[in-house]
Design a protein around this motif. Structure first.
Motif, PDB file in Angstrom:
ATOM      1  N   SER A  82       0.844  -1.190   0.000  1.00 25.45           N
ATOM      2  CA  SER A  82       0.000   0.000   0.000  1.00 25.45           C
ATOM      3  C   SER A  82       0.877   1.236   0.000  1.00 25.45           C
ATOM      4  CB  SER A  82      -0.900   0.020   1.241  1.00 25.45           C
ATOM      5  OG  SER A  82      -1.550   1.273   1.342  1.00 25.45           O
ATOM      6  N   GLU A  83       0.437   2.252  -0.731  1.00 25.23           N
ATOM      7  CA  GLU A  83       1.160   3.530  -0.708  1.00 25.23           C
ATOM      8  C   GLU A  83       1.020   4.227   0.640  1.00 25.23           C
ATOM      9  OE1 GLU A  83       0.942   4.829  -5.435  1.00 25.23           O
ATOM     10  OE2 GLU A  83      -0.220   5.955  -3.962  1.00 25.23           O
ATOM     11  N   GLU A  84       0.041   3.776   1.433  1.00 24.32           N
ATOM     12  CA  GLU A  84      -0.153   4.384   2.748  1.00 24.32           C
ATOM     13  C   GLU A  84       1.009   3.962   3.650  1.00 24.32           C
ATOM     14  OE1 GLU A  84      -3.788   5.298   5.841  1.00 24.32           O
ATOM     15  OE2 GLU A  84      -3.863   3.424   4.738  1.00 24.32           O
ATOM     16  N   SER A  85       1.823   4.903   4.058  1.00 27.60           N
ATOM     17  CA  SER A  85       3.047   4.654   4.832  1.00 27.60           C
ATOM     18  C   SER A  85       3.944   3.613   4.157  1.00 27.60           C
ATOM     19  CB  SER A  85       2.728   4.184   6.255  1.00 27.60           C
ATOM     20  OG  SER A  85       1.734   4.964   6.829  1.00 27.60           O
ATOM     21  N   ASP A  86       3.843   3.477   2.853  1.00 22.63           N
ATOM     22  CA  ASP A  86       4.628   2.524   2.058  1.00 22.63           C
ATOM     23  C   ASP A  86       4.727   1.153   2.756  1.00 22.63           C
ATOM     24  OD1 ASP A  86       6.070   1.609  -0.066  1.00 22.63           O
ATOM     25  OD2 ASP A  86       7.991   2.399   0.637  1.00 22.63           O
ATOM     26  N   THR A  87       3.579   0.515   2.891  1.00 23.80           N
ATOM     27  CA  THR A  87       3.457  -0.690   3.717  1.00 23.80           C
ATOM     28  C   THR A  87       3.451  -1.967   2.878  1.00 23.80           C
ATOM     29  OG1 THR A  87       2.119   0.612   5.241  1.00 23.80           O
ATOM     30  CG2 THR A  87       1.965  -1.780   5.457  1.00 23.80           C
ATOM     31  N   ALA A  88       4.257  -2.936   3.304  1.00 19.53           N
ATOM     32  CA  ALA A  88       4.192  -4.265   2.681  1.00 19.53           C
ATOM     33  C   ALA A  88       2.945  -4.966   3.222  1.00 19.53           C
ATOM     34  CB  ALA A  88       5.433  -5.071   3.019  1.00 19.53           C
ATOM     35  N   CYS A  89       2.108  -5.499   2.312  1.00 18.44           N
ATOM     36  CA  CYS A  89       0.843  -6.100   2.746  1.00 18.44           C
ATOM     37  C   CYS A  89       0.868  -7.613   2.584  1.00 18.44           C
ATOM     38  CB  CYS A  89      -0.321  -5.441   2.008  1.00 18.44           C
ATOM     39  SG  CYS A  89      -0.463  -3.683   2.410  1.00 18.44           S
ATOM     40  N   LEU A  90      -0.299  -8.255   2.560  1.00 14.38           N
ATOM     41  CA  LEU A  90      -0.357  -9.719   2.624  1.00 14.38           C
ATOM     42  C   LEU A  90       0.074 -10.413   1.329  1.00 14.38           C
ATOM     43  CD1 LEU A  90      -3.685 -10.232   4.622  1.00 14.38           C
ATOM     44  CD2 LEU A  90      -1.355 -10.501   5.473  1.00 14.38           C
ATOM     45  N   GLY A  91      -0.049  -9.732   0.194  1.00 14.74           N
ATOM     46  CA  GLY A  91       0.411 -10.326  -1.058  1.00 14.74           C
ATOM     47  C   GLY A  91      -0.419 -11.506  -1.546  1.00 14.74           C
ATOM     48  N   LEU A  92      -1.707 -11.519  -1.249  1.00 13.49           N
ATOM     49  CA  LEU A  92      -2.567 -12.607  -1.727  1.00 13.49           C
ATOM     50  C   LEU A  92      -3.009 -12.358  -3.169  1.00 13.49           C
ATOM     51  CD1 LEU A  92      -4.826 -13.078   1.464  1.00 13.49           C
ATOM     52  CD2 LEU A  92      -2.606 -14.119   0.934  1.00 13.49           C
ATOM     53  N   VAL A  93      -3.013 -11.097  -3.568  1.00 14.19           N
ATOM     54  CA  VAL A  93      -3.346 -10.709  -4.947  1.00 14.19           C
ATOM     55  C   VAL A  93      -2.278  -9.705  -5.388  1.00 14.19           C
ATOM     56  CG1 VAL A  93      -5.047  -9.552  -6.424  1.00 14.19           C
ATOM     57  CG2 VAL A  93      -5.836 -10.998  -4.543  1.00 14.19           C
ATOM     58  N   PRO A  94      -1.651  -9.925  -6.570  1.00 11.31           N
ATOM     59  CA  PRO A  94      -0.645  -8.956  -7.025  1.00 11.31           C
ATOM     60  C   PRO A  94      -1.283  -7.585  -7.261  1.00 11.31           C
ATOM     61  CG  PRO A  94      -0.604 -10.984  -8.360  1.00 11.31           C
ATOM     62  CD  PRO A  94      -1.819 -11.053  -7.507  1.00 11.31           C
ATOM     63  N   GLY A  95      -0.692  -6.560  -6.662  1.00 11.10           N
ATOM     64  CA  GLY A  95      -1.225  -5.217  -6.863  1.00 11.10           C
ATOM     65  C   GLY A  95      -0.848  -4.273  -5.737  1.00 11.10           C
ATOM     66  N   THR A  96      -1.298  -3.024  -5.873  1.00 13.89           N
ATOM     67  CA  THR A  96      -0.928  -1.951  -4.952  1.00 13.89           C
ATOM     68  C   THR A  96      -2.158  -1.145  -4.566  1.00 13.89           C
ATOM     69  OG1 THR A  96       1.181  -1.781  -6.106  1.00 13.89           O
ATOM     70  CG2 THR A  96       0.579   0.084  -4.728  1.00 13.89           C
ATOM     71  N   ALA A  97      -2.229  -0.708  -3.311  1.00 16.28           N
ATOM     72  CA  ALA A  97      -3.266   0.246  -2.903  1.00 16.28           C
ATOM     73  C   ALA A  97      -2.709   1.647  -3.112  1.00 16.28           C
ATOM     74  CB  ALA A  97      -3.650   0.031  -1.449  1.00 16.28           C
ATOM     75  N   ARG A  98      -3.451   2.466  -3.863  1.00 20.27           N
ATOM     76  CA  ARG A  98      -2.950   3.797  -4.209  1.00 20.27           C
ATOM     77  C   ARG A  98      -3.819   4.912  -3.634  1.00 20.27           C
ATOM     78  NH1 ARG A  98       1.106   2.872  -7.463  1.00 20.27           N
ATOM     79  NH2 ARG A  98       1.027   1.113  -8.922  1.00 20.27           N
ATOM     80  N   LEU A  99      -3.164   6.051  -3.387  1.00 21.17           N
ATOM     81  CA  LEU A  99      -3.865   7.247  -2.896  1.00 21.17           C
ATOM     82  C   LEU A  99      -4.523   7.958  -4.080  1.00 21.17           C
ATOM     83  CD1 LEU A  99      -4.342   9.313  -0.533  1.00 21.17           C
ATOM     84  CD2 LEU A  99      -2.179  10.364  -1.204  1.00 21.17           C
ATOM     85  N   PHE A 100      -5.753   8.436  -3.887  1.00 21.00           N
ATOM     86  CA  PHE A 100      -6.398   9.212  -4.954  1.00 21.00           C
ATOM     87  C   PHE A 100      -5.535  10.424  -5.314  1.00 21.00           C
ATOM     88  CE2 PHE A 100     -10.539   7.361  -3.513  1.00 21.00           C
ATOM     89  CZ  PHE A 100     -10.936   6.866  -4.744  1.00 21.00           C
TER      90      PHE A 100
END
Lengths: 256, 202
Positions: free
Chosen positions: B90-108
Protein backbone atom coordinates in the motif's frame (compact mmCIF):
# COMPACT_ATOMS: atom_id res chain seq x y z
CA UNK A 1 -19.60 9.98 -9.89
CA UNK A 2 -20.13 10.59 -6.21
CA UNK A 3 -23.83 11.00 -5.54
CA UNK A 4 -25.51 13.81 -3.64
CA UNK A 5 -26.77 12.52 -0.30
CA UNK A 6 -30.17 13.15 1.22
CA UNK A 7 -30.02 12.91 4.98
CA UNK A 8 -33.21 12.72 7.05
CA UNK A 9 -32.99 14.30 10.47
CA UNK A 10 -34.95 13.02 13.47
CA UNK A 11 -35.11 14.79 16.82
CA UNK A 12 -35.29 12.27 19.64
CA UNK A 13 -36.27 12.90 23.24
CA UNK A 14 -36.62 10.08 25.73
CA UNK A 15 -36.87 7.47 22.99
CA UNK A 16 -39.61 9.34 21.06
CA UNK A 17 -39.29 11.55 18.03
CA UNK A 18 -40.50 15.01 18.86
CA UNK A 19 -41.62 16.70 15.68
CA UNK A 20 -45.18 16.10 14.62
CA UNK A 21 -45.49 13.77 11.69
CA UNK A 22 -48.31 12.85 9.38
CA UNK A 23 -47.81 9.39 8.00
CA UNK A 24 -50.96 7.60 7.00
CA UNK A 25 -49.59 4.07 6.75
CA UNK A 26 -48.81 1.81 9.64
CA UNK A 27 -45.87 3.68 11.07
CA UNK A 28 -45.59 4.41 14.75
CA UNK A 29 -44.80 8.04 14.15
CA UNK A 30 -43.24 8.57 17.53
CA UNK A 31 -40.84 5.66 17.42
CA UNK A 32 -37.40 6.64 16.08
CA UNK A 33 -36.64 3.06 15.05
CA UNK A 34 -39.86 2.77 13.03
CA UNK A 35 -39.29 6.16 11.46
CA UNK A 36 -35.71 5.34 10.53
CA UNK A 37 -36.97 2.17 8.87
CA UNK A 38 -39.65 4.13 7.01
CA UNK A 39 -37.10 6.57 5.57
CA UNK A 40 -34.61 3.77 4.84
CA UNK A 41 -37.28 2.10 2.74
CA UNK A 42 -38.07 5.40 1.00
CA UNK A 43 -34.44 5.69 -0.10
CA UNK A 44 -32.86 8.05 2.43
CA UNK A 45 -29.07 7.88 2.03
CA UNK A 46 -28.36 8.52 5.67
CA UNK A 47 -30.22 9.23 8.92
CA UNK A 48 -29.23 11.65 11.67
CA UNK A 49 -30.61 11.46 15.17
CA UNK A 50 -30.40 14.52 17.35
CA UNK A 51 -30.67 13.57 20.98
CA UNK A 52 -32.47 16.45 22.64
CA UNK A 53 -32.98 14.59 25.89
CA UNK A 54 -33.04 17.11 28.69
CA UNK A 55 -31.39 15.11 31.45
CA UNK A 56 -28.07 13.31 31.57
CA UNK A 57 -29.66 10.30 33.31
CA UNK A 58 -31.71 9.57 30.22
CA UNK A 59 -28.78 9.66 27.80
CA UNK A 60 -28.43 5.90 27.96
CA UNK A 61 -31.76 5.60 26.19
CA UNK A 62 -30.13 6.89 23.02
CA UNK A 63 -27.70 3.95 23.11
CA UNK A 64 -30.66 1.56 23.08
CA UNK A 65 -32.18 3.47 20.16
CA UNK A 66 -28.88 3.18 18.24
CA UNK A 67 -28.65 -0.54 18.87
CA UNK A 68 -32.23 -1.06 17.66
CA UNK A 69 -31.72 1.16 14.61
CA UNK A 70 -28.52 -0.69 13.71
CA UNK A 71 -30.46 -3.96 13.60
CA UNK A 72 -33.10 -2.42 11.35
CA UNK A 73 -31.48 -0.20 8.73
CA UNK A 74 -28.35 -0.90 6.70
CA UNK A 75 -27.28 2.58 5.71
CA UNK A 76 -25.05 4.95 7.69
CA UNK A 77 -26.61 6.81 10.58
CA UNK A 78 -25.16 9.35 12.94
CA UNK A 79 -25.96 10.71 16.36
CA UNK A 80 -25.61 14.25 17.62
CA UNK A 81 -26.61 16.18 20.69
CA UNK A 82 -25.25 15.86 24.19
CA UNK A 83 -22.03 14.05 23.33
CA UNK A 84 -19.51 15.73 25.57
CA UNK A 85 -16.71 13.19 25.88
CA UNK A 86 -14.97 10.50 23.85
CA UNK A 87 -16.64 7.98 26.17
CA UNK A 88 -20.04 9.28 24.97
CA UNK A 89 -18.82 9.00 21.38
CA UNK A 90 -17.52 5.47 21.87
CA UNK A 91 -20.85 4.32 23.34
CA UNK A 92 -22.95 5.36 20.32
CA UNK A 93 -20.34 4.14 17.82
CA UNK A 94 -20.19 0.74 19.48
CA UNK A 95 -23.99 0.65 19.42
CA UNK A 96 -23.79 0.87 15.63
CA UNK A 97 -23.72 4.56 14.66
CA UNK A 98 -21.41 5.35 11.74
CA UNK A 99 -20.61 8.89 12.87
CA UNK A 100 -20.98 11.20 15.84
CA UNK A 101 -21.74 14.88 15.62
CA UNK A 102 -20.50 17.52 18.05
CA UNK A 103 -21.65 21.13 18.09
CA UNK A 104 -21.67 23.37 21.19
CA UNK A 105 -19.45 20.89 23.02
CA UNK A 106 -16.75 21.27 20.35
CA UNK A 107 -16.85 25.07 20.61
CA UNK A 108 -16.35 24.79 24.37
CA UNK A 109 -13.71 22.08 24.01
CA UNK A 110 -12.23 21.86 20.49
CA UNK A 111 -9.91 19.10 21.72
CA UNK A 112 -12.83 16.66 21.57
CA UNK A 113 -12.61 16.73 17.75
CA UNK A 114 -8.92 15.88 17.80
CA UNK A 115 -9.32 13.20 20.43
CA UNK A 116 -12.31 11.64 18.68
CA UNK A 117 -10.58 11.65 15.30
CA UNK A 118 -7.44 9.98 16.63
CA UNK A 119 -9.43 7.30 18.49
CA UNK A 120 -12.14 6.50 15.96
CA UNK A 121 -10.92 7.97 12.64
CA UNK A 122 -11.76 11.29 11.03
CA UNK A 123 -14.60 9.80 9.02
CA UNK A 124 -16.51 9.28 12.29
CA UNK A 125 -16.34 12.85 13.52
CA UNK A 126 -18.85 15.40 12.26
CA UNK A 127 -18.83 19.04 13.30
CA UNK A 128 -22.30 20.49 13.57
CA UNK A 129 -22.13 24.27 13.28
CA UNK A 130 -24.97 26.76 13.76
CA UNK A 131 -24.26 29.95 11.85
CA UNK A 132 -25.98 33.31 12.09
CA UNK A 133 -25.66 36.07 9.48
CA UNK A 134 -23.56 38.87 10.96
CA UNK A 135 -21.80 41.52 8.85
CA UNK A 136 -19.48 42.25 11.78
CA UNK A 137 -17.74 38.89 11.28
CA UNK A 138 -14.94 38.43 8.69
CA UNK A 139 -16.85 35.77 6.71
CA UNK A 140 -20.22 37.39 7.36
CA UNK A 141 -21.36 34.57 9.65
CA UNK A 142 -21.07 34.07 13.38
CA UNK A 143 -21.03 30.75 15.22
CA UNK A 144 -23.85 30.39 17.74
CA UNK A 145 -24.30 27.56 20.22
CA UNK A 146 -26.86 25.95 22.51
CA UNK A 147 -29.47 25.73 19.79
CA UNK A 148 -28.81 29.27 18.59
CA UNK A 149 -29.39 30.90 21.95
CA UNK A 150 -25.79 31.86 22.73
CA UNK A 151 -23.57 33.94 20.44
CA UNK A 152 -19.86 33.15 20.36
CA UNK A 153 -16.95 35.26 19.17
CA UNK A 154 -16.05 32.70 16.53
CA UNK A 155 -16.28 33.34 12.82
CA UNK A 156 -18.09 30.52 11.01
CA UNK A 157 -15.57 30.02 8.21
CA UNK A 158 -12.59 30.23 10.56
CA UNK A 159 -14.17 27.70 12.92
CA UNK A 160 -15.01 25.31 10.08
CA UNK A 161 -11.40 25.41 8.88
CA UNK A 162 -10.09 24.93 12.40
CA UNK A 163 -12.38 21.93 12.92
CA UNK A 164 -11.13 20.40 9.68
CA UNK A 165 -7.55 20.90 10.81
CA UNK A 166 -8.37 19.31 14.18
CA UNK A 167 -9.73 16.22 12.44
CA UNK A 168 -13.41 16.67 11.61
CA UNK A 169 -14.40 14.48 8.66
CA UNK A 170 -17.53 16.35 7.71
CA UNK A 171 -19.37 19.58 8.55
CA UNK A 172 -23.09 20.06 8.95
CA UNK A 173 -23.73 23.75 8.41
CA UNK A 174 -27.03 24.77 9.93
CA UNK A 175 -28.25 28.26 9.14
CA UNK A 176 -30.12 29.79 12.06
CA UNK A 177 -31.49 32.45 9.68
CA UNK A 178 -32.99 29.86 7.33
CA UNK A 179 -33.97 27.24 9.92
CA UNK A 180 -37.70 26.72 10.10
CA UNK A 181 -38.49 29.16 7.28
CA UNK A 182 -39.04 26.48 4.60
CA UNK A 183 -37.92 29.11 2.10
CA UNK A 184 -34.67 27.45 1.12
CA UNK A 185 -31.15 26.78 2.41
CA UNK A 186 -28.71 29.62 3.13
CA UNK A 187 -26.94 29.36 -0.22
CA UNK A 188 -24.23 31.99 0.23
CA UNK A 189 -22.95 30.57 3.52
CA UNK A 190 -23.09 27.00 2.24
CA UNK A 191 -21.15 27.86 -0.87
CA UNK A 192 -18.57 29.89 1.03
CA UNK A 193 -17.87 27.06 3.47
CA UNK A 194 -18.12 24.22 0.95
CA UNK A 195 -15.64 25.78 -1.45
CA UNK A 196 -13.16 26.48 1.34
CA UNK A 197 -13.22 22.97 2.81
CA UNK A 198 -11.48 19.76 1.85
CA UNK A 199 -14.14 17.72 3.65
CA UNK A 200 -17.82 17.24 2.74
CA UNK A 201 -20.31 19.94 3.73
CA UNK A 202 -23.90 19.08 4.58
CA UNK A 203 -26.41 21.91 4.22
CA UNK A 204 -29.07 22.21 6.90
CA UNK A 205 -31.98 24.49 7.68
CA UNK A 206 -34.65 25.95 5.45
CA UNK A 207 -35.63 23.09 3.14
CA UNK A 208 -39.29 23.28 2.15
CA UNK A 209 -39.44 21.88 -1.38
CA UNK A 210 -37.29 19.83 -3.79
CA UNK A 211 -36.17 23.00 -5.65
CA UNK A 212 -34.34 24.04 -2.50
CA UNK A 213 -32.22 20.90 -2.64
CA UNK A 214 -31.52 21.47 -6.33
CA UNK A 215 -30.30 24.99 -5.50
CA UNK A 216 -28.09 23.96 -2.61
CA UNK A 217 -26.48 21.17 -4.67
CA UNK A 218 -25.96 23.16 -7.85
CA UNK A 219 -25.54 26.79 -6.72
CA UNK A 220 -23.98 26.22 -3.30
CA UNK A 221 -22.05 23.00 -4.04
CA UNK A 222 -23.21 21.16 -0.94
CA UNK A 223 -22.21 17.50 -0.79
CA UNK A 224 -25.34 16.49 1.08
CA UNK A 225 -28.57 18.08 2.30
CA UNK A 226 -30.42 17.59 5.55
CA UNK A 227 -34.21 17.45 5.44
CA UNK A 228 -36.78 17.15 8.22
CA UNK A 229 -40.24 18.67 8.18
CA UNK A 230 -40.71 18.43 4.40
CA UNK A 231 -40.84 14.67 4.80
CA UNK A 232 -42.04 14.39 8.42
CA UNK A 233 -45.32 16.09 7.59
CA UNK A 234 -45.89 13.94 4.54
CA UNK A 235 -45.58 16.84 2.09
CA UNK A 236 -42.99 14.88 0.11
CA UNK A 237 -41.46 11.45 0.21
CA UNK A 238 -37.72 10.95 -0.07
CA UNK A 239 -38.40 9.10 -3.33
CA UNK A 240 -40.23 12.12 -4.80
CA UNK A 241 -37.36 14.44 -3.90
CA UNK A 242 -34.80 12.04 -5.41
CA UNK A 243 -36.85 11.62 -8.59
CA UNK A 244 -37.04 15.39 -8.95
CA UNK A 245 -33.27 15.78 -8.56
CA UNK A 246 -32.36 12.79 -10.73
CA UNK A 247 -34.53 14.18 -13.54
CA UNK A 248 -32.46 17.34 -13.36
CA UNK A 249 -29.29 15.34 -13.89
CA UNK A 250 -27.99 15.32 -10.35
CA UNK A 251 -26.20 12.08 -9.46
CA UNK A 252 -28.49 10.34 -6.97
CA UNK A 253 -28.71 6.83 -5.54
CA UNK A 254 -31.85 5.51 -7.23
CA UNK A 255 -31.68 1.74 -6.53
CA UNK A 256 -32.22 0.51 -3.02
CA UNK B 1 -21.09 -23.54 7.56
CA UNK B 2 -18.90 -21.48 9.84
CA UNK B 3 -18.00 -17.92 8.94
CA UNK B 4 -15.24 -16.11 10.78
CA UNK B 5 -15.15 -12.32 10.79
CA UNK B 6 -11.55 -11.31 11.48
CA UNK B 7 -11.23 -8.84 14.33
CA UNK B 8 -7.78 -7.25 14.23
CA UNK B 9 -8.70 -4.01 15.95
CA UNK B 10 -9.21 -2.07 12.72
CA UNK B 11 -12.43 -0.22 13.24
CA UNK B 12 -15.90 -1.01 14.40
CA UNK B 13 -17.28 -4.38 13.31
CA UNK B 14 -20.77 -3.77 14.64
CA UNK B 15 -22.38 -3.08 11.27
CA UNK B 16 -20.84 -6.19 9.69
CA UNK B 17 -22.17 -8.21 12.61
CA UNK B 18 -25.69 -6.82 12.43
CA UNK B 19 -25.84 -7.38 8.67
CA UNK B 20 -24.71 -11.02 9.06
CA UNK B 21 -27.22 -11.54 11.87
CA UNK B 22 -29.94 -10.08 9.65
CA UNK B 23 -28.94 -12.64 7.00
CA UNK B 24 -29.11 -15.43 9.65
CA UNK B 25 -25.47 -16.35 9.01
CA UNK B 26 -23.66 -18.71 11.37
CA UNK B 27 -20.66 -16.57 12.23
CA UNK B 28 -18.16 -15.66 14.91
CA UNK B 29 -16.17 -12.48 15.28
CA UNK B 30 -12.73 -13.56 16.36
CA UNK B 31 -9.15 -12.43 16.87
CA UNK B 32 -7.97 -16.04 17.15
CA UNK B 33 -5.87 -17.28 14.19
CA UNK B 34 -7.25 -20.78 14.83
CA UNK B 35 -10.79 -19.58 14.11
CA UNK B 36 -9.56 -18.20 10.79
CA UNK B 37 -7.76 -21.38 9.76
CA UNK B 38 -10.72 -23.62 10.70
CA UNK B 39 -13.42 -21.45 9.08
CA UNK B 40 -15.42 -22.40 6.00
CA UNK B 41 -15.51 -18.77 4.96
CA UNK B 42 -13.70 -15.68 6.15
CA UNK B 43 -14.74 -12.05 6.09
CA UNK B 44 -11.83 -9.64 6.44
CA UNK B 45 -13.20 -6.14 7.11
CA UNK B 46 -11.39 -3.10 8.48
CA UNK B 47 -11.22 0.67 8.59
CA UNK B 48 -8.04 2.48 9.46
CA UNK B 49 -4.42 2.89 8.56
CA UNK B 50 -2.59 0.21 6.56
CA UNK B 51 0.73 0.13 8.46
CA UNK B 52 -0.96 -0.12 11.87
CA UNK B 53 -3.29 -2.83 10.57
CA UNK B 54 -0.41 -4.85 9.08
CA UNK B 55 1.58 -4.54 12.32
CA UNK B 56 -1.35 -6.03 14.25
CA UNK B 57 -1.88 -8.79 11.69
CA UNK B 58 1.79 -9.80 12.00
CA UNK B 59 1.93 -9.58 15.78
CA UNK B 60 -1.21 -11.64 16.33
CA UNK B 61 -0.48 -14.30 13.72
CA UNK B 62 -3.73 -13.39 11.96
CA UNK B 63 -1.86 -12.41 8.79
CA UNK B 64 -0.29 -15.85 8.56
CA UNK B 65 -3.63 -17.47 9.34
CA UNK B 66 -5.28 -15.52 6.51
CA UNK B 67 -2.57 -16.65 4.06
CA UNK B 68 -3.01 -20.27 5.19
CA UNK B 69 -6.78 -20.06 4.92
CA UNK B 70 -6.45 -18.53 1.46
CA UNK B 71 -4.21 -21.37 0.25
CA UNK B 72 -6.93 -23.80 1.36
CA UNK B 73 -9.15 -22.48 -1.42
CA UNK B 74 -12.18 -21.51 0.65
CA UNK B 75 -14.03 -18.20 0.04
CA UNK B 76 -12.52 -15.04 1.50
CA UNK B 77 -14.15 -11.60 1.34
CA UNK B 78 -12.14 -8.45 2.03
CA UNK B 79 -14.02 -5.24 2.82
CA UNK B 80 -12.66 -1.66 2.66
CA UNK B 81 -9.16 -1.71 4.20
CA UNK B 82 -9.38 -5.50 3.78
CA UNK B 83 -9.53 -5.01 0.00
CA UNK B 84 -6.23 -3.09 0.12
CA UNK B 85 -4.34 -5.29 2.57
CA UNK B 86 -4.80 -8.42 0.45
CA UNK B 87 -2.56 -6.77 -2.18
CA UNK B 88 1.28 -6.77 -2.23
CA UNK B 89 1.67 -3.29 -0.84
CA UNK B 90 0.00 0.00 0.00
CA UNK B 91 1.16 3.53 -0.71
CA UNK B 92 -0.15 4.38 2.75
CA UNK B 93 3.05 4.65 4.83
CA UNK B 94 4.63 2.52 2.06
CA UNK B 95 3.46 -0.69 3.72
CA UNK B 96 4.19 -4.26 2.68
CA UNK B 97 0.84 -6.10 2.75
CA UNK B 98 -0.36 -9.72 2.62
CA UNK B 99 0.41 -10.33 -1.06
CA UNK B 100 -2.57 -12.61 -1.73
CA UNK B 101 -3.35 -10.71 -4.95
CA UNK B 102 -0.65 -8.96 -7.02
CA UNK B 103 -1.22 -5.22 -6.86
CA UNK B 104 -0.93 -1.95 -4.95
CA UNK B 105 -3.27 0.25 -2.90
CA UNK B 106 -2.95 3.80 -4.21
CA UNK B 107 -3.86 7.25 -2.90
CA UNK B 108 -6.40 9.21 -4.95
CA UNK B 109 -4.59 11.90 -6.96
CA UNK B 110 -5.37 15.45 -5.85
CA UNK B 111 -7.77 17.27 -8.12
CA UNK B 112 -9.78 20.46 -7.51
CA UNK B 113 -13.43 19.71 -6.89
CA UNK B 114 -12.75 16.21 -5.52
CA UNK B 115 -12.65 15.90 -1.77
CA UNK B 116 -10.62 13.09 -0.22
CA UNK B 117 -11.70 10.83 1.45
CA UNK B 118 -14.15 9.68 -1.16
CA UNK B 119 -17.16 9.48 1.12
CA UNK B 120 -20.72 8.66 0.20
CA UNK B 121 -22.66 6.68 -2.38
CA UNK B 122 -21.26 5.89 -5.79
CA UNK B 123 -22.09 3.54 -8.67
CA UNK B 124 -20.27 0.25 -8.98
CA UNK B 125 -19.97 -0.94 -12.60
CA UNK B 126 -19.40 -4.67 -12.98
CA UNK B 127 -16.58 -5.37 -15.47
CA UNK B 128 -17.23 -9.08 -15.74
CA UNK B 129 -19.80 -11.49 -14.31
CA UNK B 130 -19.05 -12.68 -10.78
CA UNK B 131 -21.28 -14.53 -8.27
CA UNK B 132 -20.85 -11.60 -5.84
CA UNK B 133 -22.93 -9.44 -8.18
CA UNK B 134 -25.72 -11.96 -8.83
CA UNK B 135 -29.04 -10.12 -8.74
CA UNK B 136 -27.40 -6.75 -8.06
CA UNK B 137 -28.75 -4.13 -10.50
CA UNK B 138 -26.10 -2.63 -12.82
CA UNK B 139 -27.03 0.87 -11.69
CA UNK B 140 -26.74 0.07 -7.98
CA UNK B 141 -24.77 2.38 -5.68
CA UNK B 142 -22.72 1.39 -2.66
CA UNK B 143 -21.40 3.32 0.33
CA UNK B 144 -17.71 4.29 0.29
CA UNK B 145 -15.36 5.88 2.82
CA UNK B 146 -11.69 5.76 1.78
CA UNK B 147 -8.65 7.71 0.61
CA UNK B 148 -6.75 4.78 -0.97
CA UNK B 149 -8.08 2.33 -3.56
CA UNK B 150 -6.96 -1.15 -4.63
CA UNK B 151 -5.22 -1.54 -7.98
CA UNK B 152 -4.72 -5.21 -8.87
CA UNK B 153 -1.99 -5.74 -11.47
CA UNK B 154 -3.95 -8.17 -13.63
CA UNK B 155 -6.91 -6.74 -15.54
CA UNK B 156 -8.84 -9.98 -15.07
CA UNK B 157 -8.68 -9.52 -11.28
CA UNK B 158 -10.71 -6.30 -11.56
CA UNK B 159 -14.39 -7.20 -11.40
CA UNK B 160 -15.98 -3.78 -10.88
CA UNK B 161 -15.02 -0.15 -11.29
CA UNK B 162 -16.19 3.17 -9.87
CA UNK B 163 -15.51 6.71 -11.05
CA UNK B 164 -14.03 9.22 -8.62
CA UNK B 165 -11.20 11.49 -9.80
CA UNK B 166 -10.24 8.50 -11.99
CA UNK B 167 -11.94 5.18 -12.74
CA UNK B 168 -10.68 2.84 -9.99
CA UNK B 169 -11.17 -0.80 -9.06
CA UNK B 170 -13.99 -1.01 -6.50
CA UNK B 171 -14.23 -4.83 -6.48
CA UNK B 172 -11.60 -7.45 -7.25
CA UNK B 173 -11.49 -11.23 -7.35
CA UNK B 174 -8.85 -13.87 -7.90
CA UNK B 175 -9.66 -17.55 -7.41
CA UNK B 176 -11.50 -17.92 -4.09
CA UNK B 177 -10.71 -14.42 -2.89
CA UNK B 178 -12.95 -11.45 -3.54
CA UNK B 179 -12.74 -7.99 -2.06
CA UNK B 180 -14.73 -4.79 -2.22
CA UNK B 181 -13.59 -1.26 -1.43
CA UNK B 182 -17.12 -0.14 -0.46
CA UNK B 183 -19.16 -1.21 2.56
CA UNK B 184 -21.84 -3.74 1.55
CA UNK B 185 -22.98 -3.86 5.19
CA UNK B 186 -23.98 -0.19 4.96
CA UNK B 187 -25.26 -0.21 1.39
CA UNK B 188 -28.91 -1.01 1.94
CA UNK B 189 -30.66 -3.92 0.32
CA UNK B 190 -28.20 -4.29 -2.58
CA UNK B 191 -25.37 -4.53 -0.07
CA UNK B 192 -27.18 -7.20 1.92
CA UNK B 193 -27.79 -9.03 -1.34
CA UNK B 194 -24.06 -9.00 -2.04
CA UNK B 195 -23.20 -10.32 1.43
CA UNK B 196 -25.82 -13.01 0.93
CA UNK B 197 -24.17 -13.90 -2.40
CA UNK B 198 -20.84 -14.32 -0.63
CA UNK B 199 -22.42 -16.53 2.04
CA UNK B 200 -23.82 -18.71 -0.77
CA UNK B 201 -20.45 -19.10 -2.54
CA UNK B 202 -18.57 -22.42 -2.44
Amino acid sequence: MLEKRIIVCLDVRDRRTTKGVAFKDNVDVGDPVEMAKHYYEQGADEIVFYDITASAEKRGIMIDVCAAVAETIFIPFSVGGGLSSVADMRAVLLAGAEKVSVNSQAVRNPGIIEEGASLFGRQCIVLGMDALRDPAMPSGYRVVIDGGRVKTERDALAWALEAERLGAGEIVLNSIDADGTKSGYELAATRLISEAMGIPVVASGGAGKPEHLLDVFTKARADAALIASMVHFGTYTVRQIKDYLAHRNLPMRMEW
Amino acid sequence: MRVTVVDYGAGNLKSVETALRFLSADFTVSADPGDVIRADKVIFPGVGEAAAAMATLKKTGLGEALALFHRGGRPLLGICLGSQIVLDRSEESDTACLGLVPGTARLFPKQPGFKVPHMGWNRVRPLRPHPLFAGVPESASFYFVHSYYPEPEAKEDRIAATDYVIPFTSALARDNLCAVQFHPEKSGRVGLRMLGNFLAMN
